[in-house]
Design a protein around this motif. Sequence first.
Motif, PDB file in Angstrom:
ATOM      1  N   SER A 192      -1.230 -12.645 -10.911  1.00  0.00           N
ATOM      2  CA  SER A 192      -2.268 -12.094 -11.771  1.00  0.00           C
ATOM      3  C   SER A 192      -2.045 -12.497 -13.211  1.00  0.00           C
ATOM      4  O   SER A 192      -2.915 -12.358 -14.032  1.00  0.00           O
ATOM      5  N   GLN A 198     -10.987  -6.326 -10.856  1.00  0.00           N
ATOM      6  CA  GLN A 198      -9.571  -6.624 -11.098  1.00  0.00           C
ATOM      7  C   GLN A 198      -8.756  -6.520  -9.817  1.00  0.00           C
ATOM      8  O   GLN A 198      -8.006  -7.431  -9.450  1.00  0.00           O
ATOM      9  N   VAL A 199      -8.928  -5.389  -9.130  1.00  0.00           N
ATOM     10  CA  VAL A 199      -8.103  -5.150  -7.949  1.00  0.00           C
ATOM     11  C   VAL A 199      -8.428  -6.157  -6.858  1.00  0.00           C
ATOM     12  O   VAL A 199      -7.545  -6.726  -6.206  1.00  0.00           O
ATOM     13  N   THR A 224      -7.316   1.272  -5.131  1.00  0.00           N
ATOM     14  CA  THR A 224      -6.524   0.260  -4.432  1.00  0.00           C
ATOM     15  C   THR A 224      -6.052   0.771  -3.085  1.00  0.00           C
ATOM     16  O   THR A 224      -6.184   0.071  -2.067  1.00  0.00           O
ATOM     17  N   GLU A 247       0.836  -1.198   0.000  1.00  0.00           N
ATOM     18  CA  GLU A 247       0.000   0.000   0.000  1.00  0.00           C
ATOM     19  C   GLU A 247       0.869   1.245   0.000  1.00  0.00           C
ATOM     20  O   GLU A 247       0.615   2.200  -0.721  1.00  0.00           O
ATOM     21  N   THR A 289     -12.734  -2.300 -12.880  1.00  0.00           N
ATOM     22  CA  THR A 289     -11.532  -1.977 -12.113  1.00  0.00           C
ATOM     23  C   THR A 289     -11.589  -2.604 -10.725  1.00  0.00           C
ATOM     24  O   THR A 289     -10.620  -3.188 -10.236  1.00  0.00           O
ATOM     25  N   GLN A 290     -12.750  -2.454 -10.102  1.00  0.00           N
ATOM     26  CA  GLN A 290     -12.922  -2.989  -8.756  1.00  0.00           C
ATOM     27  C   GLN A 290     -12.673  -4.498  -8.749  1.00  0.00           C
ATOM     28  O   GLN A 290     -11.970  -5.019  -7.882  1.00  0.00           O
ATOM     29  N   LYS A 293      -6.899  -9.509  -7.466  1.00  0.00           N
ATOM     30  CA  LYS A 293      -5.469  -9.573  -7.155  1.00  0.00           C
ATOM     31  C   LYS A 293      -5.250  -9.642  -5.653  1.00  0.00           C
ATOM     32  O   LYS A 293      -4.398 -10.395  -5.165  1.00  0.00           O
ATOM     33  N   LYS A 314      -7.633   3.210 -10.770  1.00  0.00           N
ATOM     34  CA  LYS A 314      -7.248   1.938 -10.179  1.00  0.00           C
ATOM     35  C   LYS A 314      -6.385   2.149  -8.935  1.00  0.00           C
ATOM     36  O   LYS A 314      -6.620   1.532  -7.892  1.00  0.00           O
ATOM     37  N   SER A 315      -5.400   3.024  -9.039  1.00  0.00           N
ATOM     38  CA  SER A 315      -4.523   3.189  -7.876  1.00  0.00           C
ATOM     39  C   SER A 315      -5.254   3.880  -6.739  1.00  0.00           C
ATOM     40  O   SER A 315      -5.047   3.547  -5.568  1.00  0.00           O
TER      41      SER A 315
END
Lengths: 275, 165
Positions: free
Chosen positions: A269, B154-155, B17, A250, B151-152, B158, B13-14
């Motif tokens: 991924s 995907q994150v 995240t 983070e 996007t949600q 991961k 995305k960032s």
Amino acid sequence: MADFSEQSYRQPFPFLDIDPTMESLTQFAELNPQSFILDNSAFNFQTFFPLSINDSLFSNQASQGETMSGFIHNSNQSSVSAQPIFSAKTEVEEISNKRKALDILESSSGNSSSSSPQVSETGIKRRNNSGRGKRAKSNEKEMEKPKEVVHVRARRGQATDSHSLAERVRRGKINERLRCLQDIVPGCYKTMGMALMLDEIINYVQSLQNQVEFLSMKLTAASTYYDFNSESDAMERMQRGKAEEAKELERLMREGYVGIGGVACFHSSSTYGPL
Amino acid sequence: MNNPHHLNPTSLKSRFTTRFLRALTKIRAQKPISSSSPTEIFRRYRRIKAAADKSMAYSVRSRRIWSRAMLWKLRSRSYRRQDPCSGRRSGKTNQAIMKKSSNENTTTRREDGVGFVEEADELRQLVPGGETMNLCNLLDETAHYIKCLTTQVQVMKKIADFYSF
């Protein structure tokens, strides 16, 4: 997305297919530089042709050169001293375009001083309101008053009151957005009707929402698993290690150096590939 | 994702995240689960899901109708949970305001003249805040909402992989 469609409707002269005629217009301007000034930024269309000439111009489907020479000839003959800037449809194949250009010429003829584009717009609107647009009908002269106009091209034979014009604009916007959605949503084919596409979109949104729910449940399970198995030392160490890694990840993301962390932590991924 | 090694720090995305990870760590730090009762687990699941939605809505700020509607929904739900009396009051006034605004802008039940009424209604239920939109805005919001949802997903995928090795 929406703004562009609105702007395209607000161009001052939608009756001209500006792009194909621009070359012919500019070519023609080069031919006769002294008598014609084309202002690209603000088209001032002023025509001073009497009505009869319009008939002769457009009745015979002459070649471009002939009509142009006809224009020049008549403009030189006109008594108005101001710079004649003509609005001409050089491609006279389409009947509807011809009719519209004719309408523009007629509506703006006799209006020597004002060069408001609104006038020609009202000309279009009036002509379209007449419905059929036969040449006999369009010979009437009308009072030009500047008023609110909708810059939409009406096709031949379609109803042209303000309500249906607005409807058509709305439908155009909706179709454009549906097309954008079609690109985003996988499984939408161009051949499908609008209703089917909407069904596909609904299914896709539902599936995405279900995926989010499922993944959050998975995260819950993972976190409770870690909390639960905190008795064993190995698990605890792993949990702490993972938590630290998560925190560091983070922090890395916050600082923007995801390249390093991303490669290290998101290696799994690669199995998923592009979503 | 064309280039997985470089992430724009201001991209959606960032932003999502970082916010989501922060919320996750907060949830995990809050209360370690002592018992494995289903209610506890369910409660945590609800909290994580709400954190995901809230992070996404916050990353979009108030630029979109659906994000505003989702934020309002989440906030009213949390208020209602904390203090039932005040929650009811604020909920009522907020709902009145919402209804008034919806009546001003659009009529909720209107024949668009395009013929997609059933599908449009279903879509309105899916997209948050969709009841107050006409079809044009609804399609716009749906496109952005789909982009944010992907996007949600995907994150979160991961992160889930990362957690469960």
